[in-house]
Every structure is written in C-alpha cells, then in structure tokens.
Scaffold this active site. Structure first.
Site, PDB file in Angstrom:
ATOM      1  CG  ASP A  78      -1.699   1.251   1.575  1.00 11.88           C
ATOM      2  OD1 ASP A  78      -2.245   1.775   0.523  1.00 11.88           O
ATOM      3  OD2 ASP A  78      -1.559   1.802   2.443  1.00 11.88           O
ATOM      4  CG  ASP A 101      -1.919   7.679   0.307  1.00 11.58           C
ATOM      5  OD1 ASP A 101      -1.091   8.566   0.277  1.00 11.58           O
ATOM      6  OD2 ASP A 101      -2.812   7.666  -0.432  1.00 11.58           O
TER       7      ASP A 101
END
Length: 235
Positions: free
Chosen positions: A9, A11
């Site tokens: 991922d 953020d």
C-alpha cells in the site's frame, strides 16, 4: 520458496499523507458548507476508492453533492502539488524497499490512489526501478475487493503462497484475505494495531526493522501462524 512478492500500500505505509488527506477532506467539506470531519473519522476511510471513501464519510450527500465533494478533495491536492508540495516518505521506507529489491524480492503497489497519484509517486527518485507493477482503484474494483492484488500477482508471476500484502489499514488486510494472501500491518499509518489485527493482519510491525525481520522469515518459509500478536504489543 521462489522469489517472493511484496505488494505495498502507499498512503500510511510508505508515504506519510495523514495530514494532507485530513486537510483535503476538510477543504472539500468547507466547499459544500459541511462541518470539517475529525481526523479519527477521516482515517477510517483511507485506502478505499475516493468516491466510495467520501460517501462513507458523508453518506447523506446526493450524487451531485458527492461529485462536488470528490472534486473539492482532488482540487486541494492539485493546488498543493502545483505549489510544490509533496508528501514525505516515512523514515526508512526507501532503504527498506531497496533492501528487499537487493535481496531478490519482487515489489508491486496496490493503492486506493488514482492513476495520477500512482504516477506522481513512481516519479520519486528511484521508485520506478523498484516496482515491477502498480495497481490502483482506478483500474477496477477498489479495496477490499481482491482485484488489485490478483492483478499484481498475475503481473509479477506470483501466487498467494509466495505473496505478502503490506499495509496500514483494515481495508488492505481484508483485500489480502479475499485474495488468499497473508497480510502484514505497519503501526505508523492510519489504523491502529488492534484494528489491523481484527481485520486479519498476521502481525503489525512497529518499525521497518521489524518488518524486515518478518519478511525475512516469510521468504525463508517461516511465515508463522494465521495470526500472531502485534509487535506493538510486545515493544
């Protein structure tokens, strides 16, 4: 084990966008005359595709109002980028990625950002050479649908047994579960260790050194039980 695949991922995992995303939600809310949402409310929706995320945040909005909310959120970021702002990386993120690459890991991205956001991150110094593939909510169903993770495995010639998802939210770990892939959490992003473990994370690392050790164990075939206690709990 053949060359493992780590799907990251962005953020809250690699990029510290906590203040920026909260500020963008607040600016978009003001544009519609809505109360500014608290950080605690905003952090819960990070990782979801943007329209879905903002609908969860403000479910009472009409479709037209929701479209305006999304436009306001995006405009805030565009204004910031045009002014030269860039979200900082978490300390140790680049060294961690380079170490994995050097040790033979295949790396990919699965993020709730749109394709423009992915391109902006891949333009960071050296990033384009680190990742074999990148996948975002704009490519198809967003998290927690497994589509992005399945696409990453297909692009990198990997399978669930040789893949691990690394993220900071329950949405990441639910996606991993739906794809039959183990999920490792990080404790410096948007969701708490408890929230991540409840969503199926096998562990929650408190530092990149912790994450290095966990991934080394995975690569050696010692991925561990279906769930273990958060590293945060024993720190």
């Amino acid at each position: 084990m053949t060359r493992p695949l780590a799907v990251f991922d962005v953020d809250g995992t690699l990029v510290d966008s906590r203040a920026s995303i909260h500020a963008a939600c607040g600016a978009a809310a003001r544009r519609l005359g809505l109360p500014e949402p608290s950080y605690d409310r905003v952090r819960q929706i990070v990782g979801l595709e943007l329209t879905k995320a903002l609908h969860v945040l403000e479910p009472q909005l009409t479709q037209a109002e929701l479209a305006d909310y999304v436009a306001g959120f995006r405009q805030w970021f565009l204004d910031q980028y045009e002014a030269g702002h860039e979200e900082p990386l978490f300390d140790g993120a680049v060294d961690h990625l380079r170490r994995l690459k050097r040790d033979g890991w295949r790396l990919a991205i699965a993020t709730g950002q749109n394709r423009r956001g992915v391109a902006r991150n891949l333009a960071r110094d050296g990033w384009a050479d680190l990742f074999l593939s990148s996948h975002c909510a704009e490519d198809g169903p967003g998290k927690p649908d497994p589509a992005m993770l399945i696409a990453a495995m297909r692009a990198c010639d990997a399978c669930p047994a040789t893949t691990v998802m690394i993220g900071d939210t329950a949405h990441d770990h639910a996606m991993a579960a739906n794809a039959g892939v183990p999920a490792y959490g990080v404790g410096w992003g948007f969701h708490t260790a408890e929230e991540q473990l409840a969503a199926g994370a096998r562990l929650v690392a408190t530092t990149f050194s912790d994450l290095d050790a966990a991934l080394d164990a995975f690569a050696s075939g010692a991925a561990g039980p279906a769930r273990v206690e958060s590293l945060a709990a024993s720190a």
